[in-house]
Design an enzyme around this catalytic site. Sequence first.
Site, PDB file in Angstrom:
ATOM      1  N   ARG A  58       0.848  -1.186   0.000  1.00 53.97           N
ATOM      2  CA  ARG A  58       0.000   0.000   0.000  1.00 53.97           C
ATOM      3  C   ARG A  58       0.887   1.240   0.000  1.00 53.97           C
ATOM      4  O   ARG A  58       1.857   1.310   0.750  1.00 53.97           O
ATOM      5  CB  ARG A  58      -0.919   0.011   1.220  1.00 53.97           C
ATOM      6  N   ARG A  83      -3.475   2.113  17.797  1.00 52.74           N
ATOM      7  CA  ARG A  83      -4.114   1.449  16.650  1.00 52.74           C
ATOM      8  C   ARG A  83      -3.972   2.369  15.447  1.00 52.74           C
ATOM      9  O   ARG A  83      -3.484   3.488  15.553  1.00 52.74           O
ATOM     10  CB  ARG A  83      -5.606   1.188  16.929  1.00 52.74           C
ATOM     11  N   LYS A  84      -4.438   1.890  14.307  1.00 57.23           N
ATOM     12  CA  LYS A  84      -4.371   2.738  13.116  1.00 57.23           C
ATOM     13  C   LYS A  84      -5.147   4.025  13.371  1.00 57.23           C
ATOM     14  O   LYS A  84      -6.136   4.041  14.109  1.00 57.23           O
ATOM     15  CB  LYS A  84      -4.919   2.018  11.891  1.00 57.23           C
ATOM     16  N   CYS A 118     -14.025  -1.760   5.301  1.00 59.00           N
ATOM     17  CA  CYS A 118     -13.092  -0.966   4.497  1.00 59.00           C
ATOM     18  C   CYS A 118     -13.767  -0.387   3.258  1.00 59.00           C
ATOM     19  O   CYS A 118     -13.287   0.599   2.691  1.00 59.00           O
ATOM     20  CB  CYS A 118     -11.895  -1.820   4.093  1.00 59.00           C
ATOM     21  N   GLY A 119     -14.864  -0.987   2.817  1.00 64.01           N
ATOM     22  CA  GLY A 119     -15.628  -0.453   1.686  1.00 64.01           C
ATOM     23  C   GLY A 119     -16.651   0.593   2.089  1.00 64.01           C
ATOM     24  O   GLY A 119     -17.421   1.063   1.249  1.00 64.01           O
ATOM     25  N   GLY A 162     -16.282  -6.709   2.458  1.00 66.11           N
ATOM     26  CA  GLY A 162     -16.253  -8.155   2.599  1.00 66.11           C
ATOM     27  C   GLY A 162     -16.437  -8.657   4.013  1.00 66.11           C
ATOM     28  O   GLY A 162     -16.626  -9.850   4.225  1.00 66.11           O
TER      29      GLY A 162
END
Length: 588
Positions: free
Chosen positions: A63, A182-183, A457-458, A452
């Site tokens: 990424r 975390r992110k 994430c979508g 998914g």
Amino acid sequence: MVHEKEEWKDESYGDELRERIESFAAEGWESIPEDEREEWFSRFKFWGVFHQRSGQESYFMLRLTNCGGVLEPGQLRAIGEVAREYAGGPVENPEFGDAWIDLTTRQSVQLHWLKLEDVPAVWEKLEAVGVSSRSAGGDAMRNVSGCPVAGKDEHEHVETRSLLDRIQRELRGDDALSNMPRKFNISVTGCREGCAQDSINDVALEPARKLAGGEEVRGFNVRAGGGLGGREPRRARSVDAFVTPEHAYEVVRAFVELYHEEGDRTNRSRNRARFFVDDWGTGAIREELADRVDFELQHAGTSFRTEYTYNAGRKPERGKHDHVGVHEQPDGRHYVGLSVPVGRMGAEEAIELADLADEYGGGEVRLTRRQNPILMDVPEGNLDDLLAEPLLETHTPEPGAFGRGAIACTGTEFCSLALTETKARTAAMLRWFRRNVEVPDDVSQLKLHFSGCTADCGQAMTADIGLQGMRARKDGEMVEAMDVGVGGGVGAEPSFIEWTRQRVPADEVPGMIRNLVEAFAALREDGQTFREWVDATGHETLIELAEPEETSYEDPCLHDAKQSWYPFADGESPAPTDATGEPLPSDD
């Protein structure tokens, strides 16, 4: 007691990790001790290097980061060339072929099927043109999002490019802050349309204004604690703070440092910044920020939230809901936004797009949060020739409502968390919709987002129609399925979808969506958008209208349910493979 991943990061993380990745790459995949791979793969993510899922051992996703979605002249070409040379897998995707790039919902790019041994060469080629993968994953500040046409939009209230660049350089570049709990997602926008989606970011600056001495002062309001995932989404909340552009960096850094120091490092299921804001409260956070900055923190100003139109479910005449199409810049030139449904472009297409950017515009390409590219600085006299290019027939600036609104995450093709395949399935559904579903002529926006799994994430939670991958039994067999919800969006008052049906077999979802859209077309008031219609229709009625149905639609991988090493391949996986892609001998 700290989580074990904190112990892994304490041993090696951030900038120092680069040398270890290069060492493993030089020695080959097998040099990573098998009993340490989970630890190393967790660390690798900081540098954007993600090991792909079970059955794809020795293959990696990379990424990239490009702050605010900006790809300077030459950068997209380099990315496409890297994809062409290094991102070919052992099998082709039946929908997309081999060697492609994925555009993401954080305005960046992902490459798949990379060999670890090739990562240093990939880095060298990309970094030569200023493209990095540092801090693209892991427990770090991820790609900073912003208005993709910052500095080029007539509706921009306050300039942000210099601020974005400073955050990228001084904040994300600070190795002392590389190891976050975390992110962590940051967004900055100065436009009036809300296209950085501040509502779903950990800390966000939104355009605002105040009066001082009878004069308007332009700046930002500060929000914190937004995010999706785990079926526990949160709207970013106001911390009652207004900052001018010269002070904006300091307040963003103050919040990052606060979360870095005080964020929970024990419970990873409850330690994202949105839960941190839940626990602390916005009042306490404001007080802490005021103590950490060396200027007087003003109270929130007047925002532009009531004008937000980006993915807000409002009528097109109110303003842009994406950046697709031809739009005039303040300097008289134009930017041209293309539709790339599900965000996947072939490597050759990416190179061709870079060529078009050079030939017809200024060479710069920008990426949106809707997985689409924008060609910048196109003179009026070049528009007709650009629009006549064959590539723009495939990735058109004038798509239909479904194609224009489609987003899909990575799915089971490469992701170990996903429960369903997403991208090829969405492409198949879009073709079926074009042939079988009529959308009212005045409806140009219908946001269909597919995730998914519940990590989202979508961004299914923010869609007109949101799909999340599940599994279900049908005719005695386990099949891929989806939970389906409606009514999400990020506008003045962000809303998340309400679930209408759960565990719908994947081959019955297109028929369900057709039934729902046909009901919308028949029952809507004049000019009503889908989001407005959902809001005006009772939830029980929506459930009745959203009837699953088998149709002529043929699903590309109904029975996979993660049982295969690759959703579109039969037989045994060739992985792990050596640096050339040849299978390695098995120890069995």
